[in-house]
Design an enzyme around this catalytic site. Structure first.
Site, mmCIF file in Angstrom:
data_model
loop_
_atom_site.group_PDB
_atom_site.id
_atom_site.type_symbol
_atom_site.label_atom_id
_atom_site.label_comp_id
_atom_site.label_asym_id
_atom_site.label_seq_id
_atom_site.Cartn_x
_atom_site.Cartn_y
_atom_site.Cartn_z
ATOM 1 N N CYS A 1 0.819 -1.228 0.000
ATOM 2 C CA CYS A 1 0.000 0.000 0.000
ATOM 3 C C CYS A 1 0.842 1.262 0.000
ATOM 4 O O CYS A 1 0.329 2.343 -0.293
ATOM 5 C CB CYS A 1 -0.916 0.024 1.219
ATOM 6 S SG CYS A 1 -2.214 -1.195 1.096
HETATM 7 N N1 CO8 Z 1 -20.214 -9.852 7.838
HETATM 8 C C1 CO8 Z 1 -20.706 -10.006 9.072
HETATM 9 N N2 CO8 Z 1 -19.938 -10.230 10.167
HETATM 10 C C2 CO8 Z 1 -18.614 -10.310 9.966
HETATM 11 C C3 CO8 Z 1 -18.020 -10.174 8.699
HETATM 12 C C4 CO8 Z 1 -18.879 -9.939 7.602
HETATM 13 N N3 CO8 Z 1 -18.407 -9.783 6.365
HETATM 14 N N4 CO8 Z 1 -16.685 -10.293 8.826
HETATM 15 C C5 CO8 Z 1 -16.418 -10.509 10.123
HETATM 16 N N5 CO8 Z 1 -17.590 -10.525 10.829
HETATM 17 C C6 CO8 Z 1 -17.750 -10.751 12.267
HETATM 18 C C7 CO8 Z 1 -16.565 -11.498 12.850
HETATM 19 O O1 CO8 Z 1 -16.757 -12.883 12.734
HETATM 20 C C8 CO8 Z 1 -16.593 -11.040 14.295
HETATM 21 O O2 CO8 Z 1 -17.553 -11.774 15.004
HETATM 22 P P1 CO8 Z 1 -17.280 -12.188 16.551
HETATM 23 O O3 CO8 Z 1 -17.173 -10.868 17.267
HETATM 24 O O4 CO8 Z 1 -18.477 -12.997 16.883
HETATM 25 O O5 CO8 Z 1 -15.983 -12.922 16.536
HETATM 26 C C9 CO8 Z 1 -17.103 -9.595 14.209
HETATM 27 O O6 CO8 Z 1 -17.766 -9.480 12.943
HETATM 28 C C10 CO8 Z 1 -16.000 -8.570 14.278
HETATM 29 O O7 CO8 Z 1 -14.934 -8.942 13.352
HETATM 30 P P2 CO8 Z 1 -13.572 -8.206 13.301
HETATM 31 O O8 CO8 Z 1 -13.006 -8.059 14.667
HETATM 32 O O9 CO8 Z 1 -12.703 -8.862 12.256
HETATM 33 O O10 CO8 Z 1 -14.044 -6.782 12.725
HETATM 34 P P3 CO8 Z 1 -13.312 -5.392 12.766
HETATM 35 O O11 CO8 Z 1 -14.197 -4.455 13.473
HETATM 36 O O12 CO8 Z 1 -11.881 -5.482 13.186
HETATM 37 O O13 CO8 Z 1 -13.294 -4.970 11.211
HETATM 38 C C11 CO8 Z 1 -11.715 -4.862 9.387
HETATM 39 C C12 CO8 Z 1 -12.602 -5.747 10.270
HETATM 40 C C13 CO8 Z 1 -12.634 -3.961 8.569
HETATM 41 C C14 CO8 Z 1 -10.917 -5.737 8.469
HETATM 42 C C15 CO8 Z 1 -10.798 -3.987 10.269
HETATM 43 O O14 CO8 Z 1 -10.160 -4.760 11.236
HETATM 44 C C16 CO8 Z 1 -9.722 -3.250 9.474
HETATM 45 O O15 CO8 Z 1 -10.002 -2.501 8.564
HETATM 46 N N6 CO8 Z 1 -8.448 -3.420 9.853
HETATM 47 C C17 CO8 Z 1 -7.326 -2.774 9.183
HETATM 48 C C18 CO8 Z 1 -7.140 -3.380 7.846
HETATM 49 C C19 CO8 Z 1 -6.086 -2.739 7.035
HETATM 50 O O16 CO8 Z 1 -5.905 -1.558 6.964
HETATM 51 N N7 CO8 Z 1 -5.355 -3.561 6.341
HETATM 52 C C20 CO8 Z 1 -4.412 -3.109 5.435
HETATM 53 C C21 CO8 Z 1 -4.455 -4.061 4.338
HETATM 54 S S1 CO8 Z 1 -4.102 -3.357 2.827
HETATM 55 C C22 CO8 Z 1 -2.470 -3.579 2.403
HETATM 56 O O17 CO8 Z 1 -1.581 -3.530 3.170
HETATM 57 C C23 CO8 Z 1 -2.194 -3.821 0.973
HETATM 58 C C24 CO8 Z 1 -2.011 -5.247 0.722
HETATM 59 C C25 CO8 Z 1 -1.880 -5.498 -0.720
HETATM 60 C C26 CO8 Z 1 -3.184 -5.454 -1.481
HETATM 61 C C27 CO8 Z 1 -3.497 -6.758 -2.094
HETATM 62 C C28 CO8 Z 1 -4.821 -6.767 -2.833
HETATM 63 C C29 CO8 Z 1 -5.722 -7.935 -2.521
#
Ligand code: CO8
Length: 373
Positions: free
Chosen positions: A156
């Site tokens: 990124c």
């Molecule tokens: N629908 C419904 N419920 C869901 C879903 C869904 N789709 N997904 C997860 N849940 C549930 C989980 O099971 C969990 O349930 P429980 O509490 O019962 O265990 C609950 O929702 C909460 O889940 P999370 O804790 O995972 O949810 P978050 O509030 O943390 O949100 C995010 C998830 C949005 C992913 C968040 O953590 C986030 O944005 N984190 C930072 C991500 C980030 O910036 N990453 C950078 C990556 S990009 C990068 O570096 C480039 C890589 C190269 C690109 C390659 C291209 C593919």
């Protein structure tokens, strides 16, 4: 020291969009079919049933409503769930070359620069469609640019790292005008069957023209006051696809050959790192958050940007101060902060200060402090 200015930007946005409801409907159809296929094992307690995704969760957790992709049909087909892109022959422009040329031509027109006057082309992005010849060298030929060209990958942070590289080449006298291009096809490396991440990414390509200040003719310029980069190794965002997969006899379809992350951990570890990077960088330039008119932040997650903005400014940033484009583009990896810059910079007045900041896998983060001239 030679001053380097950003004089033009361009953006290629794929025509196809997928909103959360369509993405979730396809995911849930696949989940239902999968659970039906394994009904006996689930009933016997040998297998966990898969859970539905939800649009409400996606918006609440990330701020993403929709994304642009090169191909929507393949992604939304529950039997496929990955884009379908036509393989190009060696005699045709590559997909990233084509995306790059569209964005680059826009940036060049904006800067009032002829492609022939460019003497450095850097393609910086998370995923390159082939190892060689470099997409940047192909793009140099497609545009009719001169000088030299190369690809680089810092996930990124590819665009901000490339901006620093290009600015240094200009300052050192190795180049006079550079193009930094970020063709991100994130949909090709996203696991659309993973509930935790299927909604995160979109596709786009950005381009930026950088010039030696004394050569620039564009009225709308942003002087680069400084760049600062940081990396810290982490496995919290990882992708194990690579040329050794063939010889290590690992399964090329295995899930670790796609984007995998521990989202919560990334959130917790990256936000303080980025806030400190921006604050320290501003301090080194005798500035502080109070002096910023705008923050063009990496576009991964709405809450991350709010938190980083709060730490840097000491208060909640307004929509104007920290523009959001991830609501309609999702995370476009290195293109994200540049899309924000491209769409939200014309209203700044001469002397206004801003920071372009990326963060992501590596971990890697880059800060580029600019002043509207
Ligand atoms: N629908 C419904 N419920 C869901 C879903 C869904 N789709 N997904 C997860 N849940 C549930 C989980 O099971 C969990 O349930 P429980 O509490 O019962 O265990 C609950 O929702 C909460 O889940 P999370 O804790 O995972 O949810 P978050 O509030 O943390 O949100 C995010 C998830 C949005 C992913 C968040 O953590 C986030 O944005 N984190 C930072 C991500 C980030 O910036 N990453 C950078 C990556 S990009 C990068 O570096 C480039 C890589 C190269 C690109 C390659 C291209 C593919």
């Amino acid at each position: 020291m030679t001053n380097v200015v950003i004089t033009g930007t361009g953006l290629f946005t794929p025509e196809n969009t997928i909103d959360n409801d369509a993405l979730v409907a396809s995911f849930n159809a696949w989940v239902d079919a999968e659970n039906a296929r394994h009904a006996e094992a689930i009933a016997a307690g040998e297998r966990e049933s898969l859970a539905h995704s939800s649009s409400d969760f996606i918006v609440k957790a990330s701020g993403i409503h929709s994304r642009h992709v090169l191909d929507a049909k393949g992604i939304l087909d529950p039997e496929r769930m990955r884009p379908r892109l036509r393989e190009r022959s060696n005699d045709e422009p590559s997909i990233q070359g084509e995306m790059g040329a569209t964005a680059a031509r826009q940036a060049l027109a904006h800067a009032g620069v002829d492609a022939a006057d460019i003497d450095l082309v850097i393609v910086g992005c998370s995923n390159l469609e082939r190892p060689y010849p470099a997409v940047a060298v192909e793009l140099q030929a497609l545009l009719g640019a001169g000088g030299y060209a190369f690809d680089m990958n810092v996930a990124c942070s590819s665009a901000t790292f490339a901006i620093e590289t290009a600015a240094n080449a200009i300052r050192a006298g190795n180049a006079t005008r550079a193009l930094v291009v970020s063709p991100e096809i994130c949909s090709a490396h996203l696991n659309f069957r993973d509930r935790d991440s299927h909604f995160i990414f979109g596709d786009a390509c950005t381009a930026i023209v950088l010039e030696r200040d004394d050569l620039a003719t564009s009225q709308a310029r942003f002087e680069i006051l400084g760049t600062r980069l940081v990396t810290r190794f982490s496995n919290a965002i990882r992708n194990n696809a690579g040329f050794l997969n063939r010889v290590t006899d690992s399964d090329p379809q295995a899930l670790d050959k796609l984007f995998v992350q521990e989202g919560r951990r990334v959130f917790k570890e990256v936000c303080p790192l980025v806030a400190a990077l921006i604050s320290d960088h501003l301090a080194s330039l005798d500035h502080s958050g109070d002096d910023l008119a705008r923050m063009w932040l990496h576009q991964a997650n709405r809450h991350m940007n709010d938190l980083i903005g709060r730490r840097v400014l000491g208060r909640d940033p307004s929509e104007q101060e920290a523009p959001v484009i991830l609501d309609r583009y999702a995370n476009t990896s290195s293109a994200g902060s540049i899309i924000a810059f491209h769409l939200h910079r014309d209203d700044l007045a001469a002397g206004d200060l801003g920071v372009i900041c990326s963060f992501g896998a590596g971990y890697s983060a880059g800060s580029v402090v600019v002043k509207r001239v």
